[in-house]
Write an enzyme that holds these catalytic residues in place. Structure first.
Site, PDB file in Angstrom:
ATOM      1  N   CYS A   1     -24.239   7.911  53.375  1.00 39.52           N
ATOM      2  CA  CYS A   1     -25.327   8.320  54.268  1.00 39.52           C
ATOM      3  C   CYS A   1     -26.469   8.868  53.404  1.00 39.52           C
ATOM      4  CB  CYS A   1     -24.833   9.348  55.291  1.00 39.52           C
ATOM      5  SG  CYS A   1     -24.283  10.917  54.579  1.00 39.52           S
ATOM      6  N   ARG A   2     -27.144   9.884  53.862  1.00 36.93           N
ATOM      7  CA  ARG A   2     -28.230  10.459  53.082  1.00 36.93           C
ATOM      8  C   ARG A   2     -27.708  11.462  52.063  1.00 36.93           C
ATOM      9  NH1 ARG A   2     -31.487  14.676  52.381  1.00 36.93           N
ATOM     10  NH2 ARG A   2     -30.418  15.954  53.906  1.00 36.93           N
TER      11      ARG A   2
END
Length: 135
Positions: free
Chosen positions: A95-96
């Site tokens: 993800c981030r």
């Protein structure tokens, strides 16, 4: 009923419970957390793996790992995602920052996926990234 019979019945019930719980598979399927270097090595292999970006589509479009598909964490619930039909396939999740990927990996493992690898966030990814939507 005598005390002896009550004790014997209690012991038999406890033994039955012990035997029954021993027969139930309590092994919990979990995901594996790996380093980004390990993930890059796995990505270099032609082993049928899939890279899953669990950020929102707008974040994915701004930049993602080449070949990654977007399945937002918020969309992973009780039913297996259509894009992930094989529960034995190697799934590399990011993800981030690593928070949503851990959540998504845990949910996928709970659904029965057996080869889920979580490797954190794209903010520390040193490999190539691309923009737009991957076909």
């Amino acid at each position: 009923m005598t005390d002896m019979k009550k004790t014997l019945i209690s012991i038999l019930i406890l033994l039955m419970i012990a035997v029954m719980t021993g027969c139930i598979n309590t092994e919990q399927i979990t995901y594996k957390q790996i380093s980004q270097e390990e993930a890059a090595e796995m990505m270099a292999k032609d082993d049928g793996h899939v890279i899953v970006d669990v950020r929102r589509m707008d974040e994915y479009i701004e930049g993602h790992i080449p070949g990654a598909i977007c399945i937002p964490n918020e969309n992973i619930d009780q039913e297996k995602p259509e894009k992930l039909p094989d529960t034995d396939q190697i799934i590399l999740v990011y993800c981030r920052s690593g928070n949503r990927s851990k959540q998504a990996a845990e949910k996928l493992a709970a659904m029965g996926y057996r080869n889920v690898y979580e490797f954190g966030g794209i903010i520390t990814w040193t490999g190539e990234t691309v923009t737009g939507v991957t076909p």
